[in-house]
Design a protein around this motif. Structure first.
Motif, PDB file in Angstrom:
ATOM      1  N   VAL B 176     -46.400  56.211 -73.107  1.00  0.00           N
ATOM      2  CA  VAL B 176     -46.718  57.416 -73.886  1.00  0.00           C
ATOM      3  C   VAL B 176     -46.045  58.624 -73.256  1.00  0.00           C
ATOM      4  O   VAL B 176     -45.408  59.434 -73.944  1.00  0.00           O
ATOM      5  CB  VAL B 176     -48.247  57.603 -73.955  1.00  0.00           C
ATOM      6  N   LEU B 177     -46.165  58.718 -71.921  1.00  0.00           N
ATOM      7  CA  LEU B 177     -45.601  59.869 -71.212  1.00  0.00           C
ATOM      8  C   LEU B 177     -44.114  60.023 -71.517  1.00  0.00           C
ATOM      9  O   LEU B 177     -43.646  61.092 -71.940  1.00  0.00           O
ATOM     10  CB  LEU B 177     -45.826  59.678 -69.714  1.00  0.00           C
ATOM     11  N   PHE B 178     -43.362  58.913 -71.323  1.00  0.00           N
ATOM     12  CA  PHE B 178     -41.920  59.034 -71.494  1.00  0.00           C
ATOM     13  C   PHE B 178     -41.540  59.116 -72.969  1.00  0.00           C
ATOM     14  O   PHE B 178     -40.542  59.739 -73.316  1.00  0.00           O
ATOM     15  CB  PHE B 178     -41.202  57.866 -70.800  1.00  0.00           C
ATOM     16  N   ALA B 179     -42.338  58.508 -73.860  1.00  0.00           N
ATOM     17  CA  ALA B 179     -42.047  58.635 -75.275  1.00  0.00           C
ATOM     18  C   ALA B 179     -42.171  60.096 -75.700  1.00  0.00           C
ATOM     19  O   ALA B 179     -41.305  60.635 -76.418  1.00  0.00           O
ATOM     20  CB  ALA B 179     -43.000  57.758 -76.081  1.00  0.00           C
ATOM     21  N   VAL B 180     -43.236  60.743 -75.244  1.00  0.00           N
ATOM     22  CA  VAL B 180     -43.414  62.163 -75.598  1.00  0.00           C
ATOM     23  C   VAL B 180     -42.252  62.987 -75.055  1.00  0.00           C
ATOM     24  O   VAL B 180     -41.623  63.773 -75.778  1.00  0.00           O
ATOM     25  CB  VAL B 180     -44.750  62.686 -75.033  1.00  0.00           C
ATOM     26  N   LEU B 181     -41.949  62.774 -73.757  1.00  0.00           N
ATOM     27  CA  LEU B 181     -40.872  63.565 -73.160  1.00  0.00           C
ATOM     28  C   LEU B 181     -39.541  63.269 -73.840  1.00  0.00           C
ATOM     29  O   LEU B 181     -38.733  64.168 -74.078  1.00  0.00           O
ATOM     30  CB  LEU B 181     -40.771  63.268 -71.659  1.00  0.00           C
ATOM     31  N   GLY B 182     -39.311  61.974 -74.162  1.00  0.00           N
ATOM     32  CA  GLY B 182     -38.044  61.577 -74.768  1.00  0.00           C
ATOM     33  C   GLY B 182     -37.877  62.180 -76.153  1.00  0.00           C
ATOM     34  O   GLY B 182     -36.799  62.665 -76.501  1.00  0.00           O
ATOM     35  N   THR B 183     -38.951  62.158 -76.953  1.00  0.00           N
ATOM     36  CA  THR B 183     -38.802  62.710 -78.307  1.00  0.00           C
ATOM     37  C   THR B 183     -38.672  64.225 -78.251  1.00  0.00           C
ATOM     38  O   THR B 183     -37.948  64.817 -79.047  1.00  0.00           O
ATOM     39  CB  THR B 183     -40.004  62.328 -79.186  1.00  0.00           C
ATOM     40  N   ARG B 184     -39.363  64.870 -77.312  1.00  0.00           N
ATOM     41  CA  ARG B 184     -39.218  66.328 -77.212  1.00  0.00           C
ATOM     42  C   ARG B 184     -37.810  66.720 -76.794  1.00  0.00           C
ATOM     43  O   ARG B 184     -37.263  67.700 -77.278  1.00  0.00           O
ATOM     44  CB  ARG B 184     -40.221  66.893 -76.203  1.00  0.00           C
ATOM     45  N   GLY B 185     -37.249  65.939 -75.852  1.00  0.00           N
ATOM     46  CA  GLY B 185     -35.935  66.312 -75.322  1.00  0.00           C
ATOM     47  C   GLY B 185     -34.790  65.660 -76.076  1.00  0.00           C
ATOM     48  O   GLY B 185     -33.634  66.037 -75.896  1.00  0.00           O
TER      49      GLY B 185
END
Lengths: 298, 655
Positions: B176-185
């Motif tokens: 979840v953490l990296f999915a959120v960061l990945g979609t934001r960036g």
């Protein structure tokens, strides 16, 4: 720091320690209405032990012989960090923690040697020593934190001797009280431990060294008096501002002797606490130091 | 770097291929391990001494993934424990597998050991979140199969289950953490993460919570520690050494990497980490004191040490949030130093525990005794590692703790975060308790008289097991006496997070480290003086009578080994003082009557999180969710029906 001062410190560290048990013994004798052993009794004891042979338990290994040796070595190096009337020559910021952990190493070596004899008595002593010293440790560290706030230094030289009564008097009373309790506990004194008792079940420090004899016991006796001197010196420097020069030595010696007499007075005026009470008194020391920190933080 | 990973992967597959040729596969494993670890150490040391290593970018068919590897000082610092401990424990493992005489699936243990080491080195070098997560999962699964190596025993299966549930809960948070960061960036590259970080607010707090749980479940600080004392004791000892000494540190790496993404670090993070760290340090060692199984004790002691590391990370965060780069550098550097030091002494302790367990046939502390006489090398190394674990000079444990004390007590945080001082008291208490815990364990096992026949007949293991242990012991002493290079490397690693101005700030940190040289020298003085007194003692005793007699027992004439002080009795005063926290359960039948026939005593310290909270909770969950089980009953025709219904539903939805 000149060479002469370092030499004076070293000479005092080597020669003075066994006098302190003598002063304590005399004080107790006066209170008990006895003549008591002479002031120099500990010197005689140590010299006599150095001249003796040794008897070892069949169970023991090299650990038993290494314990007193390593313990004294750690205490000596700790001694090099402690300021006496002169500042310590090997001081650096953060040496207070090395001092605390070198005392820990000395204790660790003593406990290991005690367990090596495979005796229940010695195991019991080591167990109590481990329990009580781990409770005394936070008190020391909190006292150091408070002193750091009061003096701005992290070396024993600056922390012990830099605090002024006019600025942080209340804190000094708390720290002094807390550290005096730690001194009594670390040096196996009444009310934590009774060095003069004759029943193994009630001892802490003495019981750990039951099976040691000869030069090993001499190392242990000298080491424990050295430890008492180091703690006394710290406490004296904390509470009494030292004038420079020869007068400084006079005040320091008087202070250390007075502290030894105070230990004697405590020993004569109260009994050893029940073992289950000891942790509570140590928590008291922790609380005193914690309050000192809070005062210093305000 | 790639060369090293390929050596390790080669080792993994060779050990599978050659599984019917024990000697050839052992030789292949040793060669691949040595080549892999040594080639891996070279770039790590180069980066830590200030050189640059070119990053690697290779295309990868996985969506949003790219094989992007790079080495900065932070990654390089974590490579040190991976390869040092990986090498020592791997060589020891070869000896251990031979000595275990078929109790262990040799080829599988070897395969997963190589896979674990290789995946960990990819974890710390990965610069792409997909690659990072893939390597993380390989690491977690390899560790799972190592934990379950002896899966015939029910307690091993239970431990494996607890471990895999924990590690997958953790990785879920990380997904979840990296999915959120990945979609934001818009990219899964780490370089894009920093820009993707939200500003201070609930979103940032949410991400921190995810990182705290996700990485915390790997690090094992309280309250996420409960799987550690279950999983680590049951693995083969060289695998436990790597699990406890290195795999936990991957969580620390992840947390530090996450912090390095954050442009702003709120003060509350530092407070939370400091508090969790202090609590784990004290509780970990307290529970260690109540254990009677050596490897379980060591696992609890790991919780103490990751607590100390977490305190360092917390101090670093406080430094960042208060805009004090110096204190941030000291905090993170203390954490990194302790990462290295803990990995050295804890792996040594686990290897020693493995050697003891093999010769005693069990991990019980109380069954041993007198091993210093019978297994002198192993026992001596245990004392070295124990002194290091208690943070005593002249060994390495003291160095990291000294730096942490220095940061906690030191004046640079004067305003704002003054409560940090009280964490120092927790550290001191943990140090004192650790001394009690390790004198108890080492004393009961290596000193006194043997308490059983197995203890009386035990012998030191062979060279393949002793030499790696000796290497680790020497490393503990070397870092303790020459601490400056390790500390400088840690400061370089910390500088990645600390945002130090390279010139001015680094030199003031160097000034703070200068006393470490004196600490090391004084540690050497202790050893020198001890040698001098030893010689003096020998000189005094040279022609005097030195006798041996029985131990003083108040003139009791029939002593027996059973009369020695046991580990339980040693721990009793402290266990009683902290009974409110520990809540040990005691089952005792004391001797009664004039001629007591038998007596027994059993004490247990159930884990507060696992046994008192999670186990009841999972029972409730199981009964609550049992209705779902009706869907899964093992009848194939119904499963086919599910597939059909699902396909029809999808068809309807798409129409």
């Amino acid at each position: 720091m000149n060479v002469l001062a370092a030499f004076e410190n070293g000479a005092v560290l080597l020669l003075l320690p066994p006098l302190l048990p003598g002063i304590i013994g005399k004080t107790k004798a006066v209170f008990g209405g006895r003549k008591g052993p002479p002031f120099l009794q500990s010197y005689h004891d140590i010299l006599k032990l150095v001249g003796k042979g040794a008897v070892y338990s069949r169970t023991t290994t090299a650990m038993f012989r290494l314990g007193p040796v390593l313990s004294l070595a750690a205490l000596m190096v700790a001694g090099a960090l402690v300021p006496l009337a002169h500042d310590s020559p090997t001081s650096f910021p953060g040496d207070a923690l090395l001092f605390a952990y070198l005392l820990g190493l000395a204790r660790f070596a003593t406990m290991a040697a005690a367990l090596d004899a495979g005796s229940s008595f010695e195991g019991m002593g080591a167990s109590r020593e481990a329990a009580f010293s781990s409770l005394a440790e936070p008190a020391l560290v909190l006292a150091l934190a408070a002193l750091f706030r009061a003096t701005g230094g992290l070396s024993l030289n600056r922390m012990f001797g830099g605090a002024q009564w006019s600025v942080s008097g209340a804190g000094l009373v708390l720290i002094g009280g807390g550290l005096f309790l730690v001194l009594l506990s670390e040096n196996s004194r009444i009310p934590f431990d009774d060095p003069a008792t004759h029943l193994e079940l009630t001892m802490i420090h003495e019981v750990m060294t039951l099976d040691h004899g000869g030069p090993d016991l001499a190392f242990i006796l000298y080491g424990s008096s050295l430890k008492l001197l180091l703690w006394s010196s710290l406490l004296v420097r904390l509470l009494v501002p030292l004038p420079p020069g020869a007068l400084g030595w006079a005040v320091w010696t008087g202070g250390v002797a007075a502290l030894a007499a105070a230990v004697g007075v405590v020993e004569s005026s109260m009994a050893r606490l029940k073992m289950t009470r000891v942790p509570q008194v140590l928590v008291l020391a922790v609380c005193a130091a914690a309050f000192a920190v809070m005062l210093a933080l305000k | 770097m790639l060369v090293c990973v390929s050596w390790l992967t080669l080792g993994a597959f060779l050990s599978l291929l050659l599984r019917d040729h024990p000697r050839a596969s052992r030789a292949a494993a040793l060669i691949c391990l040595a080549a892999g670890c040594l080639t891996g150490l070279v770039p790590a040391l180069r980066v830590l001494s200030g050189a640059e290593v070119a990053p690697i970018h290779l295309p990868w068919s996985v969506p949003m993934g790219e094989i992007s590897l790079a080495l900065d000082p932070l990654s390089a610092f974590f490579l040190l424990p991976i390869f040092l401990v990986g090498l020592a424990a791997g060589v020891y493992g070869e000896g251990y597998l031979v000595a275990s005489r078929g109790h262990l699936p040799t080829a599988a243990v070897r395969f997963f050991y190589f896979l674990l080491t290789a995946s960990m080195s990819v974890v710390v070098c990965a610069r792409n979140a997909v690659l990072f997560l893939a390597a993380w999962e390989v690491m977690a699964l390899a560790a799972f199969f190592l934990v379950c190596a002896e899966d015939r025993r029910p307690e091993v299966r239970r431990a494996g289950l607890i471990y895999i549930v924990c590690t997958h809960t953790g990785i879920l948070c990380l997904f979840v953490l990296f999915a959120v960061l990945g979609t934001r960036g818009g990219s899964m590259e780490f370089s894009a993460m920093s820009a993707a970080m939200p500003g201070p607010g609930p979103a940032l707090t949410g991400l921190f919570a995810l990182a705290l749980v996700g990485f915390g479940l790997k690090i094992g600080f309280a309250p996420f520690h409960f799987w550690l004392p279950e999983a680590h004791p049951v693995a083969p000892s060289h695998a436990s050494a790597v699990l406890s000494a290195v795999v936990l540190k991957m969580g620390v790496y992840g947390l530090l990497r996450f912090i390095s993404f954050c442009p702003v670090v709120p003060e509350s993070w530092g407070v939370v980490l400091l508090a969790l760290g202090a609590a784990s340090a004290v509780l970990g060692v307290l529970f260690a004191l109540a254990q009677r199984d050596l490897k379980r004790l060591l696992a609890y002691s790991s919780i103490e040490n990751v607590g100390i590391i977490t305190m360092g990370v917390g101090l670093g965060c406080l430094g960042l949030s208060h805009g004090r780069p110096l204190i941030a550098a000291v905090g993170f550097a203390a954490a990194l130093l302790h990462v290295l030091n803990h990995s050295l002494f804890k792996s040594l302790l686990f290897l020693v525990a493995g050697a003891f367990a093999q010769s005693l046939g069990g991990r019980e502390i109380e069954g041993a005794g007198g091993l210093l006489r019978r297994m002198p090398r192993t026992s001596l190394l245990m004392w070295v590692a124990a002194a290091a674990a208690c943070g005593l000079p002249p060994f390495n444990g003291f160095i990291g703790e000294w730096l942490l004390y220095r940061g906690l007590l030191g004046g640079e945080l004067v305003e704002g975060a003054r409560y940090a001082v009280f964490a120092a008291a927790a550290l001191a208490l943990a140090g004192g308790l650790a001394a009690a815990c390790f004198t108890m364990a080492c004393g009961a096992m290596t000193l006194g008289e043997p308490r059983g026949r197995a203890a009386g007949e035990s012998r030191d293991p062979g060279g393949l097991m002793v030499w790696p242990m000796a290497l680790l012991g020497a490393a503990c002493l070397a870092v303790g006496i020459f601490p400056v290079p390790a500390a400088l490397a840690a400061v370089r690693g910390a500088a990645v997070l600390g945002r130090l101005a390279p010139g001015a700030d680094l030199s003031s940190v160097d000034g703070m480290l200068a006393p470490l040289a004196v600490v090391g020298a004084l540690g050497a003085c202790v050893l020198g003086l001890a040698g001098l007194f030893w010689a003096l003692r020998g000189f005094w005793l040279r022609d005097r009578s030195v006798e041996t007699q029985p131990t003083w027992g108040c003139a009791f004439s029939r002593p027996s080994p059973a009369m020695q002080y046991t580990a339980s009795s040693f721990a009793q005063p402290l266990v009683r003082v902290f009974q409110g926290l520990l809540r040990t359960q005691v089952e005792a039948h004391p001797p009664s009557g004039y001629w007591p026939a038998s007596a027994d005593f059993l004490s247990r310290a159930p884990d507060p999180v696992l046994d008192r909270a999670l186990a009841p909770a999972s029972v409730v969950m199981e009964t609550g969710l049992s209705f779902i089980r009706r869907l899964q009953h093992g009848r194939l025709q119904y499963y086919l029906l599910y597939v059909l219904v699902f396909l029809v539903l999808v068809l309807v939805w798409k129409l």
